[in-house]
Design a protein around this motif. Structure first.
Motif, PDB file in Angstrom:
ATOM      1  N   ILE A 287       0.868  -1.187   0.000  1.00  0.00           N
ATOM      2  CA  ILE A 287       0.000   0.000   0.000  1.00  0.00           C
ATOM      3  C   ILE A 287       0.896   1.226   0.000  1.00  0.00           C
ATOM      4  CG2 ILE A 287      -1.815   1.287   1.187  1.00  0.00           C
ATOM      5  CD1 ILE A 287      -2.828  -1.386   0.280  1.00  0.00           C
ATOM      6  N   TYR A 288       0.629   2.151  -0.910  1.00  0.00           N
ATOM      7  CA  TYR A 288       1.458   3.348  -1.053  1.00  0.00           C
ATOM      8  C   TYR A 288       0.569   4.577  -0.855  1.00  0.00           C
ATOM      9  CZ  TYR A 288       4.349   6.858  -3.566  1.00  0.00           C
ATOM     10  OH  TYR A 288       5.066   7.975  -3.930  1.00  0.00           O
ATOM     11  N   ALA A 289       0.918   5.400   0.112  1.00  0.00           N
ATOM     12  CA  ALA A 289       0.159   6.619   0.402  1.00  0.00           C
ATOM     13  C   ALA A 289       1.002   7.843   0.095  1.00  0.00           C
ATOM     14  CB  ALA A 289      -0.272   6.642   1.863  1.00  0.00           C
TER      15      ALA A 289
ATOM     16  N   ARG B  75      -3.966  16.502   1.734  1.00  0.00           N
ATOM     17  CA  ARG B  75      -4.832  15.458   1.151  1.00  0.00           C
ATOM     18  C   ARG B  75      -3.999  14.210   0.903  1.00  0.00           C
ATOM     19  NH1 ARG B  75      -6.257  13.306  -3.751  1.00  0.00           N
ATOM     20  NH2 ARG B  75      -4.560  14.438  -4.760  1.00  0.00           N
ATOM     21  N   THR B  76      -4.527  13.042   1.298  1.00  0.00           N
ATOM     22  CA  THR B  76      -3.795  11.781   1.133  1.00  0.00           C
ATOM     23  C   THR B  76      -4.544  10.858   0.176  1.00  0.00           C
ATOM     24  OG1 THR B  76      -2.886  11.927   3.377  1.00  0.00           O
ATOM     25  CG2 THR B  76      -2.835   9.769   2.314  1.00  0.00           C
ATOM     26  N   GLN B  77      -3.793  10.239  -0.735  1.00  0.00           N
ATOM     27  CA  GLN B  77      -4.369   9.223  -1.620  1.00  0.00           C
ATOM     28  C   GLN B  77      -3.632   7.915  -1.396  1.00  0.00           C
ATOM     29  OE1 GLN B  77      -3.881  11.384  -5.336  1.00  0.00           O
ATOM     30  NE2 GLN B  77      -1.966  10.327  -5.824  1.00  0.00           N
ATOM     31  N   TYR B  78      -4.391   6.822  -1.348  1.00  0.00           N
ATOM     32  CA  TYR B  78      -3.844   5.500  -1.055  1.00  0.00           C
ATOM     33  C   TYR B  78      -3.986   4.597  -2.272  1.00  0.00           C
ATOM     34  CZ  TYR B  78      -4.089   6.779   3.934  1.00  0.00           C
ATOM     35  OH  TYR B  78      -3.932   7.390   5.150  1.00  0.00           O
ATOM     36  N   GLY B  79      -2.866   4.003  -2.705  1.00  0.00           N
ATOM     37  CA  GLY B  79      -2.890   3.093  -3.828  1.00  0.00           C
ATOM     38  C   GLY B  79      -2.372   1.718  -3.440  1.00  0.00           C
ATOM     39  N   ILE B  80      -2.809   0.696  -4.178  1.00  0.00           N
ATOM     40  CA  ILE B  80      -2.354  -0.673  -3.951  1.00  0.00           C
ATOM     41  C   ILE B  80      -1.350  -1.017  -5.051  1.00  0.00           C
ATOM     42  CG2 ILE B  80      -3.046  -3.078  -3.688  1.00  0.00           C
ATOM     43  CD1 ILE B  80      -5.849  -2.088  -2.957  1.00  0.00           C
TER      44      ILE B  80
ATOM     45  N   PHE C 279      -9.222   2.682 -10.329  1.00  0.00           N
ATOM     46  CA  PHE C 279     -10.328   1.726 -10.418  1.00  0.00           C
ATOM     47  C   PHE C 279     -11.545   2.299  -9.690  1.00  0.00           C
ATOM     48  CE2 PHE C 279      -7.855   0.533  -6.638  1.00  0.00           C
ATOM     49  CZ  PHE C 279      -8.836   0.355  -5.659  1.00  0.00           C
ATOM     50  N   PRO C 280     -12.752   1.907 -10.109  1.00  0.00           N
ATOM     51  CA  PRO C 280     -13.950   2.372  -9.412  1.00  0.00           C
ATOM     52  C   PRO C 280     -13.894   1.940  -7.950  1.00  0.00           C
ATOM     53  CG  PRO C 280     -14.526   1.307 -11.488  1.00  0.00           C
ATOM     54  CD  PRO C 280     -13.072   1.036 -11.255  1.00  0.00           C
ATOM     55  N   ASP C 281     -14.336   2.803  -7.056  1.00  0.00           N
ATOM     56  CA  ASP C 281     -14.254   2.509  -5.626  1.00  0.00           C
ATOM     57  C   ASP C 281     -14.823   1.128  -5.321  1.00  0.00           C
ATOM     58  OD1 ASP C 281     -13.395   5.122  -5.672  1.00  0.00           O
ATOM     59  OD2 ASP C 281     -14.438   5.655  -3.827  1.00  0.00           O
ATOM     60  N   ASN C 282     -14.121   0.390  -4.465  1.00  0.00           N
ATOM     61  CA  ASN C 282     -14.480  -0.972  -4.137  1.00  0.00           C
ATOM     62  C   ASN C 282     -14.468  -1.117  -2.621  1.00  0.00           C
ATOM     63  OD1 ASN C 282     -13.358  -3.855  -3.388  1.00  0.00           O
ATOM     64  ND2 ASN C 282     -14.340  -4.099  -5.387  1.00  0.00           N
ATOM     65  N   GLU C 283     -15.561  -1.609  -2.052  1.00  0.00           N
ATOM     66  CA  GLU C 283     -15.706  -1.649  -0.595  1.00  0.00           C
ATOM     67  C   GLU C 283     -14.654  -2.547   0.065  1.00  0.00           C
ATOM     68  OE1 GLU C 283     -19.170  -2.744   2.706  1.00  0.00           O
ATOM     69  OE2 GLU C 283     -19.710  -2.441   0.603  1.00  0.00           O
TER      70      GLU C 283
ATOM     71  N   ALA D 155      -7.935   0.944   4.534  1.00  0.00           N
ATOM     72  CA  ALA D 155      -8.184   1.602   5.820  1.00  0.00           C
ATOM     73  C   ALA D 155      -7.556   0.830   6.974  1.00  0.00           C
ATOM     74  CB  ALA D 155      -9.690   1.749   6.038  1.00  0.00           C
ATOM     75  N   ASP D 156      -7.684  -0.502   6.951  1.00  0.00           N
ATOM     76  CA  ASP D 156      -7.107  -1.318   8.027  1.00  0.00           C
ATOM     77  C   ASP D 156      -5.586  -1.221   8.025  1.00  0.00           C
ATOM     78  OD1 ASP D 156      -9.646  -2.113   8.714  1.00  0.00           O
ATOM     79  OD2 ASP D 156      -9.518  -4.098   7.792  1.00  0.00           O
ATOM     80  N   THR D 157      -4.998  -1.247   6.824  1.00  0.00           N
ATOM     81  CA  THR D 157      -3.534  -1.178   6.718  1.00  0.00           C
ATOM     82  C   THR D 157      -3.003   0.168   7.181  1.00  0.00           C
ATOM     83  OG1 THR D 157      -3.596  -2.707   4.831  1.00  0.00           O
ATOM     84  CG2 THR D 157      -1.582  -1.419   5.132  1.00  0.00           C
ATOM     85  N   ALA D 158      -3.727   1.224   6.837  1.00  0.00           N
ATOM     86  CA  ALA D 158      -3.269   2.588   7.157  1.00  0.00           C
ATOM     87  C   ALA D 158      -3.206   2.843   8.659  1.00  0.00           C
ATOM     88  CB  ALA D 158      -4.184   3.610   6.488  1.00  0.00           C
ATOM     89  N   ARG D 159      -3.861   1.994   9.444  1.00  0.00           N
ATOM     90  CA  ARG D 159      -3.822   2.153  10.898  1.00  0.00           C
ATOM     91  C   ARG D 159      -2.595   1.488  11.522  1.00  0.00           C
ATOM     92  NH1 ARG D 159      -9.648   1.900  10.416  1.00  0.00           N
ATOM     93  NH2 ARG D 159      -9.638  -0.381  10.432  1.00  0.00           N
ATOM     94  N   THR D 160      -1.803   0.811  10.706  1.00  0.00           N
ATOM     95  CA  THR D 160      -0.612   0.130  11.219  1.00  0.00           C
ATOM     96  C   THR D 160       0.645   0.938  10.884  1.00  0.00           C
ATOM     97  OG1 THR D 160      -0.282  -1.183   9.202  1.00  0.00           O
ATOM     98  CG2 THR D 160      -1.762  -2.093  10.886  1.00  0.00           C
ATOM     99  N   GLU D 161       1.763   0.486  11.412  1.00  0.00           N
ATOM    100  CA  GLU D 161       3.041   1.183  11.209  1.00  0.00           C
ATOM    101  C   GLU D 161       3.549   0.936   9.786  1.00  0.00           C
ATOM    102  OE1 GLU D 161       6.090   3.631  12.721  1.00  0.00           O
ATOM    103  OE2 GLU D 161       4.265   2.954  13.730  1.00  0.00           O
ATOM    104  N   PRO D 162       3.880   1.990   9.043  1.00  0.00           N
ATOM    105  CA  PRO D 162       4.368   1.779   7.675  1.00  0.00           C
ATOM    106  C   PRO D 162       5.831   1.330   7.647  1.00  0.00           C
ATOM    107  CG  PRO D 162       4.319   4.123   8.164  1.00  0.00           C
ATOM    108  CD  PRO D 162       3.740   3.426   9.364  1.00  0.00           C
ATOM    109  N   GLU D 163       6.214   0.703   6.551  1.00  0.00           N
ATOM    110  CA  GLU D 163       7.607   0.313   6.322  1.00  0.00           C
ATOM    111  C   GLU D 163       8.454   1.545   5.989  1.00  0.00           C
ATOM    112  OE1 GLU D 163      10.976  -2.301   5.348  1.00  0.00           O
ATOM    113  OE2 GLU D 163       9.220  -2.436   6.651  1.00  0.00           O
TER     114      GLU D 163
END
Length: 414
Positions: free
Chosen positions: A92-94, A100-105, A151-155, A162-170
């Protein structure tokens, strides 16, 4: 359905990431890259713009330059500046810019999806730029820089992010341009499976930025498949490096025009012709920004003008006809100024919205340009509508910011 897979990323150790990572190869000149890499032997510019290792003026496509890219790529791995992960993973890359933050996989996306139209484009590519990137991929046997997909928003994917962003990044650092970069490694097998399956439910991916890189990577993969007698379809060359962002995370900036002359017209004659298709209002000397779709900002003779396109100049039901870049190209640049080919005409130049409208004013006031035209930004939905219709965006229509940082992750093709 979109086919993606995890991969063994080649990336810098945490303590070196801010030294290795760089801007993309195509957003700065050789001289700018040489200056930015000065005193830093670990800069990725030595791989993606290796002409900086030669005398100024050395051509980017000189055979010795490509050879140096290979040498430097090997050196970075030998020195431990780039290390390959032992397991196939997603990332995950933010990016954070102006609050403003954008998160990509980060994924390995299917070459075949591009070749069959499941990864959709909205721009034409230039063959010479494709060939340059193809050669760079061929000699290094890697996708050194990622492409930028939406990609179109996907739940399901939204929850993973969202779950990953709550953890410590590399990785967590701020680059010299003030943009924040964070990266997480997704190594949990269940989460990896969830990501792969969620993408398989998405019909199409869309190229936001990096059309030449995407085309080049796909063509290299296609060529490698044809040349491999033991081809199975599972080889790494069947995939390209991509960062995929949910549509709602992305912001498209304005992409503006500056023109050197008025095609033999006086300022008043030019404005009279503009009034045939636009309602023109003088706004004085204060910078005026386009207020809505079909409203433009003109800077001419030290004054700003609001131009509002009259009915009949646009078609809101047509994915191309609705675009302000189409309206301005047809009714101002082509019909009044005689600028037909935006890609090749030397009388026009383009200024990304990141530089602000002050840059338009500066270039006109300096005498370098005669007039400037600012456009209301295209939306991500408009881009998707055009890609879905199979049509091509007019040239110089979109400017994405922030740009993906290169060197955080590399995808090797073997």
């Amino acid at each position: 359905m979109a086919k993606v897979k995890p991969f063994k990323g080649l990336r810098p150790p945490k303590q070196l990431v801010d030294q290795v990572a760089s801007k993309p190869y195509d957003v700065l000149s050789s001289e700018e890259a040489r200056k930015e890499a000065e005193g830093n032997e670990k800069s990725l510019y030595h791989i993606i713009k290796p002409e900086i290792d030669f005398a100024p003026g050395t051509a980017e496509d000189d055979p010795a330059v490509y050879s140096r890219a290979v040498e430097n790529f090997k050196k970075f791995q030998d020195m431990g500046w780039l290390v390959q992960d032992p397991k196939e993973e997603y990332y995950i890359y933010a990016q954070t810019m102006d609050g403003r933050t954008q998160y990509g996989i980060v994924v390995a996306a299917s070459v075949n999806d591009y070749l069959t139209g499941r990864i959709k484009k909205h721009e034409l590519t230039r063959r010479e730029k494709e060939v340059d990137r193809m050669h760079h991929i061929e000699v290094t046997n890697a996708n050194i820089e990622p492409v930028f997909l939406a990609f179109p928003d996907n739940e399901v994917l939204g929850k993973v992010i969202a779950d990953t962003a709550r953890t410590e990044p590399e990785y967590d650092f701020v680059s010299e341009d003030g943009i924040g970069h964070r990266l997480w490694v997704i190594s949990d097998d269940n989460t990896i499976k969830t990501i792969t399956q969620a993408f398989a439910s998405i019909p199409y991916l869309y190229i936001a930025d990096g059309h030449h890189r995407t085309a080049a990577a796909a063509h290299v993969g296609e060529e490698k498949a044809k040349a491999d007698p033991n081809h199975t379809g599972k080889e790494e060359y069947n995939y390209l490096l991509a960062v995929c962002f949910p549509q709602s995370h992305l912001k498209v900036m304005d992409y503006n025009r500056v023109v050197k002359d008025l095609n033999g017209l006086s300022e008043e004659q030019f404005l009279d012709k503009v009034r045939e298709h636009f309602d023109v209002e003088c706004k004085g000397t204060e910078i005026y920004r386009p207020a809505a779709l079909h409203n433009f900002s003109l800077y001419l003779g030290g004054k700003w003008y609001s131009l509002t396109a009259k009915p009949g100049t646009y078609d809101d039901n047509d994915p191309i006809g609705v675009l302000d870049v189409k309206i301005s190209s047809d009714y101002i640049l082509r019909d009044i100024l005689g600028i037909v080919d935006l890609r090749t005409d030397k009388r026009i130049d383009f200024v990304g919205g990141i530089r602000g409208l002050e840059e338009l004013k500066r270039r006109v006031d300096s005498g370098e340009m005669k007039m400037a035209l600012a456009l209301y930004p295209v939306t991500m939905q408009q881009i998707i509508n055009i890609a879905d219709s199979g049509k091509i965006m007019p040239p110089k229509a979109t400017w994405f910011e922030p740009k993906l940082r290169s060197g955080l992750i590399i995808h090797k093709l073997d």
